[in-house]
Enzyme design. Structure first.
Site, short mmCIF file in Angstrom:
data_model
loop_
_atom_site.label_atom_id
_atom_site.label_comp_id
_atom_site.label_asym_id
_atom_site.label_seq_id
_atom_site.Cartn_x
_atom_site.Cartn_y
_atom_site.Cartn_z
N ASN A 92 7.48 -2.96 -6.65
CA ASN A 92 6.68 -1.82 -7.08
C ASN A 92 7.47 -0.89 -8.00
O ASN A 92 8.68 -0.73 -7.82
CB ASN A 92 6.14 -1.05 -5.87
CG ASN A 92 5.26 -1.93 -5.02
OD1 ASN A 92 4.82 -3.00 -5.44
ND2 ASN A 92 5.00 -1.49 -3.80
N HIS A 109 11.68 -4.58 -10.41
CA HIS A 109 10.81 -4.59 -11.61
C HIS A 109 10.84 -3.25 -12.35
O HIS A 109 9.97 -2.98 -13.19
CB HIS A 109 9.36 -4.93 -11.22
CG HIS A 109 9.19 -6.35 -10.79
ND1 HIS A 109 8.05 -6.79 -10.15
CD2 HIS A 109 9.99 -7.44 -10.90
CE1 HIS A 109 8.17 -8.08 -9.87
NE2 HIS A 109 9.34 -8.50 -10.32
N GLY A 175 2.80 -7.04 1.68
CA GLY A 175 1.89 -6.62 0.61
C GLY A 175 2.13 -7.26 -0.74
O GLY A 175 2.04 -6.60 -1.76
N SER A 177 1.36 -10.98 -3.12
CA SER A 177 0.55 -12.20 -3.19
C SER A 177 1.40 -13.45 -3.36
O SER A 177 0.88 -14.57 -3.26
CB SER A 177 -0.43 -12.09 -4.36
OG SER A 177 0.30 -11.92 -5.58
N ASN A 201 0.70 -8.93 5.66
CA ASN A 201 -0.15 -8.87 4.47
C ASN A 201 -1.61 -8.82 4.88
O ASN A 201 -1.95 -9.19 6.01
CB ASN A 201 0.11 -10.15 3.63
CG ASN A 201 0.03 -9.87 2.14
OD1 ASN A 201 0.61 -8.93 1.65
ND2 ASN A 201 -0.72 -10.70 1.45
N ALA A 219 -1.49 -2.73 5.69
CA ALA A 219 -0.07 -2.37 5.86
C ALA A 219 0.12 -1.17 6.77
O ALA A 219 1.07 -1.12 7.56
CB ALA A 219 0.55 -2.10 4.49
N1 APR Z 1 -2.21 -3.91 3.18
C1 APR Z 1 -1.46 -5.06 3.09
N2 APR Z 1 -1.57 -5.95 2.06
C2 APR Z 1 -2.47 -5.65 1.11
C3 APR Z 1 -3.29 -4.49 1.14
C4 APR Z 1 -3.12 -3.60 2.25
N3 APR Z 1 -3.84 -2.49 2.37
N4 APR Z 1 -4.11 -4.49 0.04
C5 APR Z 1 -3.81 -5.63 -0.65
N5 APR Z 1 -2.84 -6.32 0.00
C6 APR Z 1 -2.20 -7.59 -0.41
C7 APR Z 1 -3.16 -8.55 -1.10
O1 APR Z 1 -3.75 -9.39 -0.14
C8 APR Z 1 -2.22 -9.32 -2.02
O2 APR Z 1 -1.69 -10.46 -1.34
O3 APR Z 1 -1.23 -7.27 -1.37
C9 APR Z 1 -1.09 -8.33 -2.30
C10 APR Z 1 -1.08 -7.73 -3.70
O4 APR Z 1 -0.85 -8.77 -4.60
P1 APR Z 1 -0.71 -8.48 -6.18
O5 APR Z 1 -1.78 -7.60 -6.62
O6 APR Z 1 -0.55 -9.81 -6.82
O7 APR Z 1 0.63 -7.62 -6.31
P2 APR Z 1 2.16 -8.10 -6.21
O8 APR Z 1 2.31 -9.29 -5.33
O9 APR Z 1 2.98 -6.92 -5.89
O10 APR Z 1 2.44 -8.56 -7.74
C11 APR Z 1 3.71 -9.03 -8.07
O11 APR Z 1 3.12 -9.11 -10.40
O12 APR Z 1 1.87 -8.09 -11.96
C12 APR Z 1 3.15 -8.31 -11.57
O13 APR Z 1 5.14 -7.05 -11.90
C13 APR Z 1 3.89 -7.03 -11.25
O14 APR Z 1 5.27 -6.49 -9.34
C14 APR Z 1 4.08 -7.10 -9.74
C15 APR Z 1 4.09 -8.60 -9.47
#
Ligand code: APR
Length: 234
Positions: A92, A109, A175, A177, A201, A219
């Site tokens: 994040n 990042h 949290g 993907s 997650n 979370a």
């Molecule tokens: N509590 C727990 N998990 C959650 C919640 C919540 N309230 N809301 C969403 N999620 C989960 C979703 O199920 C998903 O698996 O958080 C994840 C978010 O995934 P992404 O949107 O893909 O974000 P992230 O994994 O941080 O992305 C990775 O991708 O775009 C680039 O550089 C950017 O750091 C980022 C990287």
């Protein structure tokens, strides 16, 4: 049960979702509203810097109005009370971990609240817009860019992260993907090096099969419950 002393935690956008910060993928996520190719690559910045700077100015302003949630504060409590080593690695670019009380946060990042000068390579704390090409606080050149790792760029401090994964007894992913490497590969690294692996997650991530255990839920519920358990309160 393996003795747990060294913990590595990886967080993603999901930990800040309940603070009102959009995630990237999933319903209404950022990458549904904007094309990555338009706002999150060095090529996009070269092609249309105004579009990119405006996008990050909007994000930088928005996160400053958000507050850390119970998941952020629970991790800060774990950091303060855990007797062993704990490294918190986040994908994040918001500052909610720090405002939640965490002291040792590794932003692999980058950070919204930093500006990076492409002339003198100095990073400066920055809370305002960049669209008007303000002067770099260090060299006065009008060449500041967001200090965010774009697609195709190298994440920060990878050597420190791999060194911590080598020593980890427990790897916890919160949290995220599991869609973006190298972060998505940390669980496999940790597991193959003998660590126990846990996923917290909302739904199973793409790398879910690498986790010994997955606890699904928001979370703000699953993280404080896990921290209580680790600190022996549960
Ligand atoms: N509590 C727990 N998990 C959650 C919640 C919540 N309230 N809301 C969403 N999620 C989960 C979703 O199920 C998903 O698996 O958080 C994840 C978010 O995934 P992404 O949107 O893909 O974000 P992230 O994994 O941080 O992305 C990775 O991708 O775009 C680039 O550089 C950017 O750091 C980022 C990287």
């Amino acid at each position: 049960m393996q003795q747990i002393r060294n913990i590595v935690i990886l967080t993603g956008a999901g930990i800040s979702a309940e603070s009102g910060i959009d995630t990237f993928r999933g319903g209404g996520g950022l990458w549904e509203q904007h094309r990555v190719e338009d706002v999150a690559t060095p090529e996009a910045f070269a092609r249309d810097p105004d579009l990119v700077l405006r996008f990050y100015d909007m994000r930088r302003a928005a996160i400053q109005e958000k507050q850390p949630n119970a998941a952020h504060t629970a991790l800060a409590r774990l950091e303060a009370e855990w007797p062993g080593n704990l490294l918190l690695v986040t994908q994040n670019v918001d500052d909610l971990h720090e405002r939640g009380g965490s002291r040792r946060v590794l932003h692999m990042h980058g950070e919204h609240l930093n500006a990076w000068c492409t002339s003198c390579d100095i990073r400066s704390r920055w809370t305002g817009p960049l669209i008007d090409r303000p002067a770099c606080p260090a060299c006065a050149a009008p060449t500041l860019r967001p200090d965010v790792v774009w697609f195709g760029e190298m994440p920060y401090r990878m050597g420190e992260i791999y060194a911590a994964l080598r020593e980890a007894d427990l790897f916890v992913s919160i949290g995220t993907s599991g869609a973006v490497y190298p972060a998505a590969g940390f669980v496999q690294n940790a597991r193959e090096l003998g660590a126990r692996t846990l996923e917290l997650n909302l739904e199973r991530s793409q790398g879910s099969h690498w986790f010994h255990e997955s606890r699904l839920g928001p979370a703000t519920e699953v993280v404080p419950a896990w921290v209580d358990e680790m600190l022996g309160f549960a």
